[in-house]
Design an enzyme around this catalytic site. Structure first.
Site, PDB file in Angstrom:
ATOM      1  N   GLN A  59      -5.328  -2.188   9.327  1.00  0.00           N
ATOM      2  CA  GLN A  59      -5.153  -3.514   8.727  1.00  0.00           C
ATOM      3  C   GLN A  59      -5.745  -4.600   9.630  1.00  0.00           C
ATOM      4  O   GLN A  59      -5.485  -4.627  10.835  1.00  0.00           O
ATOM      5  CB  GLN A  59      -3.644  -3.750   8.492  1.00  0.00           C
ATOM      6  CG  GLN A  59      -3.311  -5.038   7.778  1.00  0.00           C
ATOM      7  CD  GLN A  59      -3.768  -5.070   6.316  1.00  0.00           C
ATOM      8  OE1 GLN A  59      -3.833  -4.042   5.637  1.00  0.00           O
ATOM      9  NE2 GLN A  59      -4.102  -6.241   5.831  1.00  0.00           N
TER      10      GLN A  59
ATOM     11  N   LYS B  97       0.836  -1.204   0.000  1.00  0.00           N
ATOM     12  CA  LYS B  97       0.000   0.000   0.000  1.00  0.00           C
ATOM     13  C   LYS B  97       0.873   1.257   0.000  1.00  0.00           C
ATOM     14  O   LYS B  97       0.594   2.223  -0.708  1.00  0.00           O
ATOM     15  CB  LYS B  97      -0.947  -0.013   1.211  1.00  0.00           C
ATOM     16  CG  LYS B  97      -2.090  -0.997   1.043  1.00  0.00           C
ATOM     17  CD  LYS B  97      -2.794  -1.346   2.339  1.00  0.00           C
ATOM     18  CE  LYS B  97      -3.762  -2.504   2.078  1.00  0.00           C
ATOM     19  NZ  LYS B  97      -4.239  -3.176   3.285  1.00  0.00           N
TER      20      LYS B  97
ATOM     21  N   ASP C  99     -11.907   1.809   3.529  1.00  0.00           N
ATOM     22  CA  ASP C  99     -12.153   0.366   3.422  1.00  0.00           C
ATOM     23  C   ASP C  99     -13.630   0.087   3.125  1.00  0.00           C
ATOM     24  O   ASP C  99     -13.980  -1.002   2.680  1.00  0.00           O
ATOM     25  CB  ASP C  99     -11.827  -0.310   4.770  1.00  0.00           C
ATOM     26  CG  ASP C  99     -10.509  -1.060   4.761  1.00  0.00           C
ATOM     27  OD1 ASP C  99     -10.127  -1.557   3.689  1.00  0.00           O
ATOM     28  OD2 ASP C  99      -9.889  -1.148   5.828  1.00  0.00           O
TER      29      ASP C  99
HETATM   30  N1  GUN Z   1      -6.987  -7.513   5.693  1.00  0.00           N
HETATM   31  C1  GUN Z   1      -7.161  -8.242   4.567  1.00  0.00           C
HETATM   32  N2  GUN Z   1      -7.820  -7.522   3.631  1.00  0.00           N
HETATM   33  C2  GUN Z   1      -8.079  -6.310   4.180  1.00  0.00           C
HETATM   34  C3  GUN Z   1      -8.714  -5.132   3.700  1.00  0.00           C
HETATM   35  O1  GUN Z   1      -9.213  -5.055   2.572  1.00  0.00           O
HETATM   36  N3  GUN Z   1      -8.753  -4.089   4.569  1.00  0.00           N
HETATM   37  C4  GUN Z   1      -8.232  -4.164   5.821  1.00  0.00           C
HETATM   38  N4  GUN Z   1      -8.333  -3.088   6.594  1.00  0.00           N
HETATM   39  N5  GUN Z   1      -7.626  -5.243   6.290  1.00  0.00           N
HETATM   40  C5  GUN Z   1      -7.544  -6.303   5.471  1.00  0.00           C
END
Ligand code: GUN
Length: 294
Positions: free
Chosen positions: A98, A54, A121
């Site tokens: 996350q 990211k 998200d």
């Molecule tokens: N963990 C796995 N996929 C995601 C996601 O799309 N967003 C977040 N915040 N955590 C994750």
């Protein structure tokens, strides 16, 4: 039939180049740089690798990113305080915590503490509700990426039968909602199968588009897919592999070798849906920055 490989890496690159230009124009016009905060609690290697992906993606397109890495021992209170600080920070337009979080932290409490206007998200109940009734809001990144993958490869969903295997809040449920929406990139008939479905193959064989989001390797086998179906594989499971330098390989939910002989199009793992998830996060961050000045 030999399936067309739906190349998510290439599509993500194309979309990120588009975004680079969009961000440069936005900056010129509004003197504002979209900003994303990514919060990682603990040392889970898969999560750390997503977070680093990211950061690199933000740098590539020109999004300001702030990384908050904290030990697994971080208290729930301290995490909630951090979220509140990020809610107030004018340089930050999007906040991503996350998942999964360590067991002593209530995931819901943290996700619900994020300002819905910064919820890139799309996990806050306010935004989930907005999505459900078809309002313009932050769509969760993985299902949104799947929709883009279909659209940009000219795969129609209108009047098609989309069968989703998996009912998670991250993928299955939101994708079902998105595919049901009344617009040209959706308008599908949707079936959702899950761990308590009797004979999943009975449903997947009726699908024009199968989406596998279970998180268990090789769950979708060739006998479960009809000739010419489109198959989207969301699974990413680390499987031990002594022939690999790092000791593992990534496996999807679909038996790729066999299913690609029957399908008309299929996503690989890795390099399918994964790169689009991050791309849609960038998209949502730009959207959040635009909303902040409206
Ligand atoms: N963990 C796995 N996929 C995601 C996601 O799309 N967003 C977040 N915040 N955590 C994750």
């Amino acid at each position: 039939m030999n399936a067309k490989i739906l190349d998510g890496k290439q599509l993500a690159q194309t979309m990120r180049e588009e975004m680079k230009q969009e961000i440069a124009d936005f900056q010129k016009q509004h003197n504002l740089t979209p900003g994303l905060a990514v919060v990682l609690v603990g040392e889970d290697p898969a999560s750390a690798s997503y977070v680093s992906g990211k950061r690199k993606a933000c740098a590539h397109v020109g999004i300001y990113s702030r990384e908050e890495n904290h030990p697994a021992s971080m208290s729930e209170d301290d995490l909630l305080k951090l979220v509140e600080e990020l809610n107030q920070d004018p340089k930050i337009h999007g906040i991503l915590v996350q998942l999964p979080l360590p067991d002593h932290i209530d995931e819901k409490k943290v996700l619900y503490a994020i300002d819905p206007a910064k919820d890139v998200d799309g996990f806050h109940p306010f935004n989930v509700g907005q999505m459900m009734i078809g309002e313009d809001t932050f769509l969760p990144c993985t299902p949104h990426g799947i929709q883009q993958m279909l659209m940009r490869n000219g795969i129609e969903t209108a009047s098609k039968h989309v069968v989703i295997v998996g009912r998670s809040n991250l993928v299955g449920r939101p994708l079902a909602n998105i595919m049901l929406q009344k617009n040209t990139n959706a308008n599908a008939t949707v079936t959702v199968c899950h761990s308590r479905t009797k004979d999943i193959g009975h449903y997947t064989r009726q699908a024009d588009i199968v989406v596998a989001a279970i998180g268990r390797p090789n769950t979708i086998t060739a006998d479960m897919v009809s000739d010419g179906a489109v198959v989207i594989d969301v699974g990413v499971t680390r499987v031990d592999d002594a022939t690999k330098k790092n000791g593992y390989r990534l496996s999807g939910d679909v038996d790729f070798e066999a299913v690609s002989q029957k399908a008309s199009a299929i996503t690989p793992v890795p390099g399918g849906v994964g790169p689009l998830t991050i791309t849609m996060l960038l998209h949502n961050t730009i959207k959040a920055a635009r909303k902040s000045i409206q």
